[in-house]
Write an enzyme that holds these catalytic residues in place. Structure first.
Site, PDB file in Angstrom:
ATOM      1  CG  HIS A  52      -1.944  -0.838   1.646  1.00  0.00           C
ATOM      2  ND1 HIS A  52      -2.988  -1.015   0.361  1.00  0.00           N
ATOM      3  CD2 HIS A  52      -2.217  -2.015   1.882  1.00  0.00           C
ATOM      4  CE1 HIS A  52      -3.749  -2.508   0.635  1.00  0.00           C
ATOM      5  NE2 HIS A  52      -3.483  -2.970   1.431  1.00  0.00           N
ATOM      6  NE  ARG A  77       1.405  -5.076   3.174  1.00  0.00           N
ATOM      7  CZ  ARG A  77       0.433  -4.535   4.032  1.00  0.00           C
ATOM      8  NH1 ARG A  77      -0.637  -5.266   4.358  1.00  0.00           N
ATOM      9  NH2 ARG A  77       0.285  -3.587   4.116  1.00  0.00           N
ATOM     10  CG  ASP A  91      17.446 -13.737  -5.481  1.00  0.00           C
ATOM     11  OD1 ASP A  91      17.135 -14.290  -4.324  1.00  0.00           O
ATOM     12  OD2 ASP A  91      18.166 -13.521  -6.977  1.00  0.00           O
ATOM     13  CD  GLU A 156      -4.308  -9.217   3.994  1.00  0.00           C
ATOM     14  OE1 GLU A 156      -4.931  -7.694   4.565  1.00  0.00           O
ATOM     15  OE2 GLU A 156      -3.697  -9.208   2.662  1.00  0.00           O
ATOM     16  CG  ASP A 182      -7.450  -5.435   3.011  1.00  0.00           C
ATOM     17  OD1 ASP A 182      -8.237  -4.902   2.409  1.00  0.00           O
ATOM     18  OD2 ASP A 182      -6.335  -5.635   3.586  1.00  0.00           O
TER      19      ASP A 182
END
Length: 264
Positions: A52, A77, A91, A156, A182
């Site tokens: 977000h 996230r 990576d 969620e 959510d």
């Protein structure tokens, strides 16, 4: 003599070792400076939010480097449960990955497979090119890659809350993080994350994770609700975000001193 480097402990292992609720803050601004301020606050962990916010691969790399001098654990996230994206974030050196919108066992299995090299998973091999292995300066990284990563999946939605026990049982799911906002929206209760039915789902998921012996976290910017979830057995909580805290404090200052600007 070649340099040999060691990587920090992963998030879920630290939670299990510390046996105390880990308090976290979000970084959503995309600013490495803000991330450093948050990381040096004394919080236990920092959620670097690529879902977000405007935080992408390059800015995540800058943020991780800015946080590196401080003990707060970065949890990155990713924006979506995508194997290629997870590989790229791993990576660049994100050891602790959080995957949003994991509704089913199949979703959880896909995320878990993306975290690990074959034969355990499907992560592409590029350690000599990548910061994750410090360009092959972490001895045995390929053989021990699974020891250096941690997967948190998000519960969620009403569907994921109902599937929580099965999701927790998936090999490679190291922790779960509950998103009440959510979850509320999926239940037709948009903006009502404090609704008793939403709270019931959160508490049920916490109990399921405790029973499974896996760390469970929850997002709770309301201090009283955060404490309720801690008391219920949450192992880690997120209690604020850089942009949210900046918005609240600047508005408070503007309101406080704006009252003195009336002349006459």
């Amino acid at each position: 003599m070649p340099i040999r480097l060691e990587l920090p402990q992963t998030f879920h292992k630290l939670i299990l070792e510390r046996q105390a609720t880990q308090v976290g803050l979000w970084v959503c601004s995309g600013s490495a400076t803000a991330a450093e301020i948050v990381a040096s606050s004394g919080c236990d962990w920092v959620l670097v939010d690529g879902e977000h916010s405007p935080i992408g691969l390059e800015s995540t790399l800058d943020i991780l480097r800015a946080m590196n001098a401080y003990p707060a654990v970065p949890v990155v996230r990713v924006p979506v449960n995508d194997t290629a994206l997870i590989k790229q974030f791993l990576d660049l050196g994100a050891q602790n990955i959080m995957v949003p919108m994991v509704h089913t066992v199949a979703d959880a299995e896909k995320a878990a497979a993306a975290m690990h090299y074959p034969p355990r998973g499907v992560r592409g091999v590029g350690s000599a090119l990548a910061r994750s292995a410090r360009w092959n300066r972490v001895e045995g990284y390929l053989q021990n890659g699974s020891d250096h990563v941690s997967l948190t999946v998000q519960v969620e939605s009403a569907e994921s809350a109902e599937n929580a026990e099965a999701i927790l049982a998936v090999e490679g799911v190291d922790a779960v993080f509950i998103g009440p906002s959510d979850l509320a929206a999926s239940m037709g209760l948009l903006g009502q994350q404090n609704h008793e039915d939403v709270v019931a789902h959160v508490l049920n998921t916490i109990r399921a994770a405790n029973a499974a012996g896996k760390p469970v976290g929850v997002n709770a910017f309301n201090n009283e609700q955060a404490q309720q979830y801690i008391d219920a057995g949450a192992d880690f909580v997120a209690v604020g975000a850089d942009v949210q805290l900046l918005a609240a404090s600047t508005a408070a200052l503007a309101e406080k001193f704006g009252a003195y600007n009336t002349k006459g």
